[in-house]
Design a protein around this motif. Structure first.
Motif, short mmCIF file in Angstrom:
data_model
loop_
_atom_site.label_atom_id
_atom_site.label_comp_id
_atom_site.label_asym_id
_atom_site.label_seq_id
_atom_site.Cartn_x
_atom_site.Cartn_y
_atom_site.Cartn_z
N ALA A 19 -10.40 -13.41 44.40
CA ALA A 19 -9.14 -14.13 44.17
C ALA A 19 -8.97 -15.28 45.15
CB ALA A 19 -7.97 -13.17 44.27
N THR A 20 -9.37 -15.07 46.37
CA THR A 20 -9.26 -16.12 47.39
C THR A 20 -10.07 -17.35 46.99
OG1 THR A 20 -9.00 -14.42 49.08
CG2 THR A 20 -9.58 -16.63 49.84
N LEU A 21 -11.28 -17.12 46.53
CA LEU A 21 -12.14 -18.22 46.11
C LEU A 21 -11.57 -18.93 44.89
CD1 LEU A 21 -14.73 -19.81 46.63
CD2 LEU A 21 -15.95 -18.10 45.26
N VAL A 22 -11.03 -18.17 43.95
CA VAL A 22 -10.45 -18.76 42.75
C VAL A 22 -9.27 -19.65 43.12
CG1 VAL A 22 -9.26 -18.30 40.57
CG2 VAL A 22 -11.20 -16.88 41.24
N ILE A 23 -8.40 -19.15 43.96
CA ILE A 23 -7.20 -19.91 44.33
C ILE A 23 -7.55 -21.15 45.15
CG2 ILE A 23 -5.06 -19.82 45.67
CD1 ILE A 23 -4.91 -16.83 44.67
N ARG A 24 -8.46 -20.99 46.10
CA ARG A 24 -8.90 -22.17 46.87
C ARG A 24 -9.55 -23.19 45.95
NH1 ARG A 24 -8.20 -23.61 51.83
NH2 ARG A 24 -10.33 -24.24 52.09
N GLY A 25 -10.33 -22.70 44.99
CA GLY A 25 -10.99 -23.60 44.04
C GLY A 25 -9.98 -24.35 43.19
N MET A 26 -8.95 -23.64 42.71
CA MET A 26 -7.91 -24.30 41.91
C MET A 26 -7.17 -25.36 42.71
SD MET A 26 -5.89 -21.61 39.47
CE MET A 26 -5.50 -20.46 40.78
N LYS A 27 -6.80 -25.02 43.93
CA LYS A 27 -6.07 -25.98 44.76
C LYS A 27 -6.94 -27.19 45.08
CE LYS A 27 -2.80 -22.75 46.73
NZ LYS A 27 -2.24 -22.10 47.91
N ARG A 28 -8.21 -26.95 45.34
CA ARG A 28 -9.11 -28.05 45.65
C ARG A 28 -9.38 -28.89 44.40
NH1 ARG A 28 -10.07 -31.93 47.32
NH2 ARG A 28 -11.93 -32.63 48.39
N LEU A 29 -9.49 -28.24 43.24
CA LEU A 29 -9.65 -28.97 41.98
C LEU A 29 -8.46 -29.88 41.73
CD1 LEU A 29 -11.02 -29.45 39.19
CD2 LEU A 29 -9.78 -27.43 38.38
#
Length: 149
Positions: A19-29
């Protein structure tokens, strides 16, 4: 071509079990598309890819059919499907966190007039309808948990 490769890296983050990677990825996207790139450079294909990636983050994996749907499944099979979904309750809080962050990011994108003008009506409506559908899906998941404590 470089933009597509960067989007592919973000997509790898968004399909992760972390979940941490998904959320960081979304914010960075979100930051990549709205701040790192000049909006004039973001093509319709890029908006299509980004929109699909964000909508997918709103989904609830394993969510059973809609109760109102007419499907040819016995009551026993329906109960089995619901039991399997309920067994995944442990991972639902992280999925909720991912879904709420996806909703926030989509809402941020949809409230930026410059971004809306560049993305066009098609992808604006796609994200807006996806946000509404995502809310319905999460509401349905909550209903299933309420009916089957």
């Amino acid at each position: 071509i470089l933009i597509e490769e960067v989007l592919a890296m973000f997509n790898t983050c968004l399909v992760s079990d972390s979940a941490t990677l998904v959320i960081r990825g979304m914010k960075r996207l979100h930051h990549f598309v709205t701040s790192d790139l000049a909006l004039e450079v973001v093509t319709e294909n890029t908006w299509a890819t980004v929109s699909h990636m964000l909508r997918r983050c709103l989904s609830v994996r394993g969510l059973p059919f809609d109760y109102n749907m007419k499907i040819d499944v016995s009551e026993e099979e329906k109960e089995q499907i619901i039991r399997e979904f309920l067994q995944e309750e442990k991972i639902l809080p992280t999925r909720r966190y991912i879904g709420s962050n996806a909703a926030m990011i989509i809402g941020t994108i949809l409230s930026d007039k410059q971004v809306i003008q560049r993305m066009g009506k098609r992808w604006y409506l796609f994200l807006l309808s996806g946000l509404g559908a995502g809310i319905k899906v999460w509401d349905r998941a909550a209903e299933i948990f309420d009916l089957h404590p």
